[in-house]
Write a protein that holds these residues in place. Structure first.
Motif, PDB file in Angstrom:
ATOM      1  N   LYS A   1       0.797  -1.142  -0.018  1.00 31.29           N
ATOM      2  CA  LYS A   1      -0.118   0.059  -0.060  1.00 31.29           C
ATOM      3  C   LYS A   1       0.753   1.264  -0.095  1.00 31.29           C
ATOM      4  N   ALA A   2       1.975   1.188   0.865  1.00 34.47           N
ATOM      5  CA  ALA A   2       2.696   2.431   0.700  1.00 34.47           C
ATOM      6  C   ALA A   2       3.470   2.606  -0.810  1.00 34.47           C
ATOM      7  N   THR A   3       3.767   1.518  -1.517  1.00 34.64           N
ATOM      8  CA  THR A   3       4.163   1.797  -2.679  1.00 34.64           C
ATOM      9  C   THR A   3       3.291   2.010  -3.933  1.00 34.64           C
ATOM     10  N   THR A   4       2.165   1.321  -3.763  1.00 35.75           N
ATOM     11  CA  THR A   4       1.144   1.555  -4.842  1.00 35.75           C
ATOM     12  C   THR A   4      -0.106   2.533  -4.445  1.00 35.75           C
ATOM     13  N   GLY A   5      -0.007   2.878  -3.161  1.00 40.32           N
ATOM     14  CA  GLY A   5      -1.160   3.505  -2.904  1.00 40.32           C
ATOM     15  C   GLY A   5      -2.506   2.919  -2.681  1.00 40.32           C
ATOM     16  N   LEU A   6      -2.535   1.533  -2.804  1.00 41.27           N
ATOM     17  CA  LEU A   6      -3.644   0.611  -2.870  1.00 41.27           C
ATOM     18  C   LEU A   6      -3.457  -0.538  -2.185  1.00 41.27           C
ATOM     19  N   ALA A   7      -4.429  -1.195  -1.331  1.00 38.50           N
ATOM     20  CA  ALA A   7      -4.227  -2.384  -0.419  1.00 38.50           C
ATOM     21  C   ALA A   7      -4.004  -3.395  -1.969  1.00 38.50           C
ATOM     22  N   PRO A   8      -3.504  -4.475  -1.515  1.00 39.45           N
ATOM     23  CA  PRO A   8      -3.242  -5.578  -2.459  1.00 39.45           C
ATOM     24  C   PRO A   8      -4.687  -5.934  -3.418  1.00 39.45           C
ATOM     25  N   TYR A   9      -5.807  -6.282  -2.801  1.00 39.93           N
ATOM     26  CA  TYR A   9      -7.036  -6.553  -3.610  1.00 39.93           C
ATOM     27  C   TYR A   9      -7.549  -5.315  -4.097  1.00 39.93           C
ATOM     28  N   ALA A  10      -7.515  -4.262  -3.656  1.00 40.79           N
ATOM     29  CA  ALA A  10      -7.924  -3.151  -4.369  1.00 40.79           C
ATOM     30  C   ALA A  10      -7.247  -2.842  -5.655  1.00 40.79           C
ATOM     31  N   TYR A  11      -5.977  -3.242  -5.686  1.00 37.25           N
ATOM     32  CA  TYR A  11      -4.932  -2.989  -6.823  1.00 37.25           C
ATOM     33  C   TYR A  11      -5.485  -4.158  -7.822  1.00 37.25           C
ATOM     34  N   VAL A  12      -5.498  -5.337  -7.580  1.00 37.56           N
ATOM     35  CA  VAL A  12      -6.009  -6.359  -8.495  1.00 37.56           C
ATOM     36  C   VAL A  12      -7.493  -5.886  -9.041  1.00 37.56           C
ATOM     37  N   ILE A  13      -8.256  -5.512  -8.242  1.00 35.94           N
ATOM     38  CA  ILE A  13      -9.534  -5.138  -8.683  1.00 35.94           C
ATOM     39  C   ILE A  13      -9.445  -3.875  -9.947  1.00 35.94           C
ATOM     40  N   GLU A  14      -8.736  -3.004  -9.211  1.00 36.86           N
ATOM     41  CA  GLU A  14      -8.472  -1.763 -10.406  1.00 36.86           C
ATOM     42  C   GLU A  14      -7.748  -2.095 -11.606  1.00 36.86           C
ATOM     43  N   GLU A  15      -6.931  -3.072 -11.614  1.00 35.22           N
ATOM     44  CA  GLU A  15      -6.119  -3.492 -12.698  1.00 35.22           C
ATOM     45  C   GLU A  15      -7.247  -4.433 -13.446  1.00 35.22           C
ATOM     46  N   ARG A  16      -7.990  -5.265 -13.078  1.00 34.27           N
ATOM     47  CA  ARG A  16      -9.205  -5.753 -13.687  1.00 34.27           C
ATOM     48  C   ARG A  16     -10.143  -4.818 -14.593  1.00 34.27           C
ATOM     49  N   VAL A  17     -10.431  -3.698 -13.850  1.00 34.84           N
ATOM     50  CA  VAL A  17     -11.250  -2.635 -14.376  1.00 34.84           C
ATOM     51  C   VAL A  17     -10.567  -2.094 -15.601  1.00 34.84           C
ATOM     52  N   ARG A  18      -9.359  -1.742 -15.449  1.00 30.94           N
ATOM     53  CA  ARG A  18      -8.603  -1.136 -16.476  1.00 30.94           C
ATOM     54  C   ARG A  18      -8.447  -1.765 -17.670  1.00 30.94           C
ATOM     55  N   ARG A  19      -8.348  -3.294 -17.652  1.00 24.90           N
ATOM     56  CA  ARG A  19      -8.417  -4.248 -18.614  1.00 24.90           C
ATOM     57  C   ARG A  19      -9.777  -4.321 -19.221  1.00 24.90           C
ATOM     58  N   ALA A  20     -10.736  -4.246 -18.329  1.00 26.42           N
ATOM     59  CA  ALA A  20     -12.205  -4.274 -18.955  1.00 26.42           C
ATOM     60  C   ALA A  20     -12.548  -3.092 -19.804  1.00 26.42           C
ATOM     61  N   GLU A  21     -11.810  -1.744 -19.535  1.00 30.45           N
ATOM     62  CA  GLU A  21     -11.872  -0.562 -20.028  1.00 30.45           C
ATOM     63  C   GLU A  21     -11.466  -0.845 -21.604  1.00 30.45           C
ATOM     64  N   MET A  22     -10.190  -1.370 -21.624  1.00 32.29           N
ATOM     65  CA  MET A  22      -9.828  -1.521 -22.829  1.00 32.29           C
ATOM     66  C   MET A  22     -10.608  -2.560 -23.595  1.00 32.29           C
ATOM     67  N   LEU A  23     -10.916  -3.668 -23.049  1.00 31.78           N
ATOM     68  CA  LEU A  23     -11.844  -4.721 -23.918  1.00 31.78           C
ATOM     69  C   LEU A  23     -13.318  -3.898 -24.367  1.00 31.78           C
ATOM     70  N   LEU A  24     -13.551  -3.216 -23.547  1.00 32.21           N
ATOM     71  CA  LEU A  24     -15.078  -2.606 -23.909  1.00 32.21           C
ATOM     72  C   LEU A  24     -14.695  -1.489 -25.055  1.00 32.21           C
ATOM     73  N   ARG A  25     -13.551  -0.901 -25.059  1.00 32.90           N
ATOM     74  CA  ARG A  25     -13.427   0.057 -26.363  1.00 32.90           C
ATOM     75  C   ARG A  25     -12.984  -0.838 -27.530  1.00 32.90           C
ATOM     76  N   GLU A  26     -12.320  -1.588 -27.359  1.00 33.65           N
ATOM     77  CA  GLU A  26     -11.501  -2.188 -28.488  1.00 33.65           C
ATOM     78  C   GLU A  26     -12.108  -3.619 -29.071  1.00 33.65           C
ATOM     79  N   THR A  27     -13.176  -4.211 -28.357  1.00 34.68           N
ATOM     80  CA  THR A  27     -13.674  -5.607 -28.901  1.00 34.68           C
ATOM     81  C   THR A  27     -15.089  -5.354 -28.815  1.00 34.68           C
ATOM     82  N   GLY A  28     -15.834  -6.336 -29.374  1.00 37.65           N
ATOM     83  CA  GLY A  28     -17.202  -6.686 -29.519  1.00 37.65           C
ATOM     84  C   GLY A  28     -17.711  -7.572 -28.316  1.00 37.65           C
TER      85      GLY A  28
END
Length: 79
Positions: free
Chosen positions: A11-38
């Motif tokens: 958390k000191a390094t990333t600003g997020l707790a480990p689980y929150a970081y994983v969820i944030e990364e999943r949502v970032r990937r989802a944004e890309m898939l929503l924009r670029e795929t059908g």
């Protein structure tokens, strides 16, 4: 390394707790898939490890302030 030590350092390094970081990364990937795929929203949810489309939609709305469908519509290129 003890779990609590890891969590504090992470958390000191990333600003997020480990689980929150994983969820944030999943949502970032989802944004890309929503924009670029059908792919359907349900398919994206399951590919990214969400337990259901409902869980994905709730999480996406909480983090981005809109549903995945609205995000897809707003981010689609206009011709």
């Amino acid at each position: 390394m003890a779990v609590d030590s890891f969590a504090r350092r992470f958390k000191a390094t990333t600003g997020l707790a480990p689980y929150a970081y994983v969820i944030e990364e999943r949502v970032r990937r989802a944004e890309m898939l929503l924009r670029e795929t059908g792919l359907s929203i349900g398919t994206i949810a399951f590919r990214l490890g969400f337990s259901s489309q409902s869980h994905f939609t709730t999480t996406f709305r909480r983090l981005r302030g809109m549903t995945p469908r609205v995000y897809r519509v707003n981010s689609s290129p206009e011709f």
